[in-house]
Design a protein around this motif. Sequence first.
Motif, PDB file in Angstrom:
ATOM      1  N   ARG A  46       0.888  -1.163   0.000  1.00 34.92           N
ATOM      2  CA  ARG A  46       0.000   0.000   0.000  1.00 34.92           C
ATOM      3  C   ARG A  46       0.920   1.204   0.000  1.00 34.92           C
ATOM      4  NH1 ARG A  46      -5.593   0.763   2.997  1.00 34.92           N
ATOM      5  NH2 ARG A  46      -6.326   2.231   1.449  1.00 34.92           N
ATOM      6  N   GLY A  47       0.906   1.922  -1.100  1.00 35.45           N
ATOM      7  CA  GLY A  47       1.872   3.003  -1.265  1.00 35.45           C
ATOM      8  C   GLY A  47       3.256   2.400  -1.442  1.00 35.45           C
ATOM      9  N   GLU A  48       4.178   2.836  -0.634  1.00 35.65           N
ATOM     10  CA  GLU A  48       5.566   2.343  -0.711  1.00 35.65           C
ATOM     11  C   GLU A  48       5.869   1.286   0.348  1.00 35.65           C
ATOM     12  OE1 GLU A  48       7.847   3.285  -3.079  1.00 35.65           O
ATOM     13  OE2 GLU A  48       6.092   4.243  -3.984  1.00 35.65           O
ATOM     14  N   ARG A  49       4.847   0.819   1.055  1.00 40.85           N
ATOM     15  CA  ARG A  49       5.062  -0.055   2.206  1.00 40.85           C
ATOM     16  C   ARG A  49       4.442  -1.430   2.004  1.00 40.85           C
ATOM     17  NH1 ARG A  49       1.842   0.277   6.472  1.00 40.85           N
ATOM     18  NH2 ARG A  49       2.555  -0.643   8.354  1.00 40.85           N
ATOM     19  N   ILE A  50       5.200  -2.475   2.295  1.00 42.83           N
ATOM     20  CA  ILE A  50       4.659  -3.834   2.299  1.00 42.83           C
ATOM     21  C   ILE A  50       3.800  -3.982   3.545  1.00 42.83           C
ATOM     22  CG2 ILE A  50       5.209  -6.294   2.418  1.00 42.83           C
ATOM     23  CD1 ILE A  50       7.917  -5.623   1.093  1.00 42.83           C
ATOM     24  N   ILE A  51       2.557  -4.441   3.359  1.00 41.32           N
ATOM     25  CA  ILE A  51       1.672  -4.621   4.507  1.00 41.32           C
ATOM     26  C   ILE A  51       1.291  -6.084   4.726  1.00 41.32           C
ATOM     27  CG2 ILE A  51       0.746  -2.280   4.408  1.00 41.32           C
ATOM     28  CD1 ILE A  51      -1.815  -3.569   3.165  1.00 41.32           C
ATOM     29  N   ALA A  52       1.614  -6.933   3.747  1.00 43.65           N
ATOM     30  CA  ALA A  52       1.345  -8.368   3.882  1.00 43.65           C
ATOM     31  C   ALA A  52       2.242  -9.118   2.914  1.00 43.65           C
ATOM     32  CB  ALA A  52      -0.121  -8.674   3.587  1.00 43.65           C
ATOM     33  N   GLY A  53       2.595 -10.322   3.297  1.00 45.01           N
ATOM     34  CA  GLY A  53       3.425 -11.121   2.411  1.00 45.01           C
ATOM     35  C   GLY A  53       3.328 -12.590   2.747  1.00 45.01           C
ATOM     36  N   ALA A  54       3.735 -13.391   1.786  1.00 48.33           N
ATOM     37  CA  ALA A  54       3.707 -14.842   1.968  1.00 48.33           C
ATOM     38  C   ALA A  54       4.894 -15.467   1.258  1.00 48.33           C
ATOM     39  CB  ALA A  54       2.415 -15.420   1.408  1.00 48.33           C
ATOM     40  N   ILE A  55       5.405 -16.509   1.846  1.00 49.86           N
ATOM     41  CA  ILE A  55       6.444 -17.333   1.227  1.00 49.86           C
ATOM     42  C   ILE A  55       5.849 -18.717   1.035  1.00 49.86           C
ATOM     43  CG2 ILE A  55       8.695 -18.432   1.498  1.00 49.86           C
ATOM     44  CD1 ILE A  55       9.449 -16.124   3.404  1.00 49.86           C
ATOM     45  N   PHE A  56       5.913 -19.203  -0.196  1.00 47.47           N
ATOM     46  CA  PHE A  56       5.560 -20.587  -0.487  1.00 47.47           C
ATOM     47  C   PHE A  56       6.862 -21.347  -0.674  1.00 47.47           C
ATOM     48  CE2 PHE A  56       1.773 -18.354  -1.868  1.00 47.47           C
ATOM     49  CZ  PHE A  56       0.747 -19.183  -1.454  1.00 47.47           C
ATOM     50  N   ASN A  57       7.025 -22.472   0.026  1.00 43.29           N
ATOM     51  CA  ASN A  57       8.222 -23.296  -0.169  1.00 43.29           C
ATOM     52  C   ASN A  57       7.903 -24.762   0.094  1.00 43.29           C
ATOM     53  OD1 ASN A  57       8.119 -23.412   2.618  1.00 43.29           O
ATOM     54  ND2 ASN A  57      10.012 -22.327   2.956  1.00 43.29           N
ATOM     55  N   ASN A  58       8.884 -25.599  -0.153  1.00 39.94           N
ATOM     56  CA  ASN A  58       8.750 -27.054   0.027  1.00 39.94           C
ATOM     57  C   ASN A  58       7.592 -27.638  -0.781  1.00 39.94           C
ATOM     58  OD1 ASN A  58      10.986 -27.248   1.731  1.00 39.94           O
ATOM     59  ND2 ASN A  58       9.755 -26.672   3.500  1.00 39.94           N
ATOM     60  N   TRP A  59       7.408 -27.140  -1.992  1.00 41.15           N
ATOM     61  CA  TRP A  59       6.382 -27.653  -2.896  1.00 41.15           C
ATOM     62  C   TRP A  59       6.814 -29.023  -3.388  1.00 41.15           C
ATOM     63  CZ3 TRP A  59       6.648 -27.732  -8.569  1.00 41.15           C
ATOM     64  CH2 TRP A  59       5.449 -28.104  -9.171  1.00 41.15           C
ATOM     65  N   ASN A  60       5.926 -30.012  -3.278  1.00 41.51           N
ATOM     66  CA  ASN A  60       6.262 -31.364  -3.727  1.00 41.51           C
ATOM     67  C   ASN A  60       5.223 -31.924  -4.698  1.00 41.51           C
ATOM     68  OD1 ASN A  60       4.069 -32.140  -2.195  1.00 41.51           O
ATOM     69  ND2 ASN A  60       5.266 -33.099  -0.581  1.00 41.51           N
ATOM     70  N   GLN A  61       4.474 -31.068  -5.349  1.00 44.28           N
ATOM     71  CA  GLN A  61       3.429 -31.386  -6.316  1.00 44.28           C
ATOM     72  C   GLN A  61       2.143 -31.893  -5.665  1.00 44.28           C
ATOM     73  OE1 GLN A  61       5.355 -33.846  -9.265  1.00 44.28           O
ATOM     74  NE2 GLN A  61       6.132 -32.042 -10.317  1.00 44.28           N
ATOM     75  N   SER A  62       2.149 -32.104  -4.364  1.00 43.17           N
ATOM     76  CA  SER A  62       0.944 -32.491  -3.647  1.00 43.17           C
ATOM     77  C   SER A  62       0.601 -31.462  -2.565  1.00 43.17           C
ATOM     78  CB  SER A  62       1.129 -33.865  -3.015  1.00 43.17           C
ATOM     79  OG  SER A  62      -0.044 -34.275  -2.380  1.00 43.17           O
ATOM     80  N   SER A  63       1.641 -30.911  -1.957  1.00 38.02           N
ATOM     81  CA  SER A  63       1.440 -29.912  -0.906  1.00 38.02           C
ATOM     82  C   SER A  63       2.509 -28.833  -1.008  1.00 38.02           C
ATOM     83  CB  SER A  63       1.483 -30.570   0.479  1.00 38.02           C
ATOM     84  OG  SER A  63       2.782 -31.059   0.750  1.00 38.02           O
ATOM     85  N   VAL A  64       2.273 -27.759  -0.283  1.00 39.96           N
ATOM     86  CA  VAL A  64       3.232 -26.658  -0.226  1.00 39.96           C
ATOM     87  C   VAL A  64       3.124 -26.036   1.159  1.00 39.96           C
ATOM     88  CG1 VAL A  64       1.638 -24.882  -1.126  1.00 39.96           C
ATOM     89  CG2 VAL A  64       4.119 -24.634  -1.483  1.00 39.96           C
ATOM     90  N   GLN A  65       4.263 -25.539   1.661  1.00 41.45           N
ATOM     91  CA  GLN A  65       4.236 -24.827   2.931  1.00 41.45           C
ATOM     92  C   GLN A  65       4.014 -23.350   2.667  1.00 41.45           C
ATOM     93  OE1 GLN A  65       7.512 -25.448   5.578  1.00 41.45           O
ATOM     94  NE2 GLN A  65       7.125 -27.630   5.757  1.00 41.45           N
ATOM     95  N   LEU A  66       3.270 -22.723   3.559  1.00 40.07           N
ATOM     96  CA  LEU A  66       2.962 -21.306   3.471  1.00 40.07           C
ATOM     97  C   LEU A  66       3.365 -20.624   4.768  1.00 40.07           C
ATOM     98  CD1 LEU A  66       1.507 -18.806   2.232  1.00 40.07           C
ATOM     99  CD2 LEU A  66      -0.604 -19.713   3.252  1.00 40.07           C
ATOM    100  N   HIS A  67       4.156 -19.564   4.635  1.00 36.26           N
ATOM    101  CA  HIS A  67       4.540 -18.719   5.774  1.00 36.26           C
ATOM    102  C   HIS A  67       4.002 -17.332   5.467  1.00 36.26           C
ATOM    103  CE1 HIS A  67       7.373 -21.908   6.928  1.00 36.26           C
ATOM    104  NE2 HIS A  67       7.606 -21.981   5.631  1.00 36.26           N
ATOM    105  N   MET A  68       3.230 -16.767   6.389  1.00 35.87           N
ATOM    106  CA  MET A  68       2.612 -15.460   6.154  1.00 35.87           C
ATOM    107  C   MET A  68       3.018 -14.464   7.222  1.00 35.87           C
ATOM    108  SD  MET A  68      -1.343 -16.295   5.120  1.00 35.87           S
ATOM    109  CE  MET A  68      -1.724 -17.124   6.659  1.00 35.87           C
TER     110      MET A  68
END
Length: 156
Positions: A46-68
């Motif tokens: 929003r403007g010049e500031r990050i107000i939310a974010g997510a990292i998706f990792n450890n994708w194995n074609q069935s599941s993925v981890q989400l860090h928010m």
Amino acid sequence: MLEIPRPLMSQSYEIVGGDEVGQWVADRACDGKYYAPLSEAIGLMRGERIIAGAIFNNWNQSSVQLHMAIERLNRDFLALLAWYAFEQLNVTKVIAPVSSQNIKSQRAVCHAGFNLEAVITDAHPDGDLMFFTMTAMQCPFLTNHYSSRLESYYGR
């Protein structure tokens, strides 16, 4: 480059990605550790500031981890994360690992529709490691309201 459907977001927000977003999330949710080569980071500015974010990792074609990390909860941003996980990555399950001591994150993932599936005792430096999960069937953001906006964008 990740193509993100713009119609989900209002004009006052901008969707961004990349290492800056990944590090922003990692500093707030992952003890400062972000490994870019095996992760995808999506953020909301929003403007010049990050107000939310997510990292998706450890994708194995069935599941993925989400860090928010979210300063201001935004349903459209959560819908975008659901779209990315279930439509783009085509996973059957999203896994959100949370420390047993992080009550705020536990509330946030539950509010987003995740359910506690498992707890591993003493698996986190602060105590237990809790695994909250969500399937597409459980996801409140894959409703007609959100999917019709995506379909109109892609012409499906």
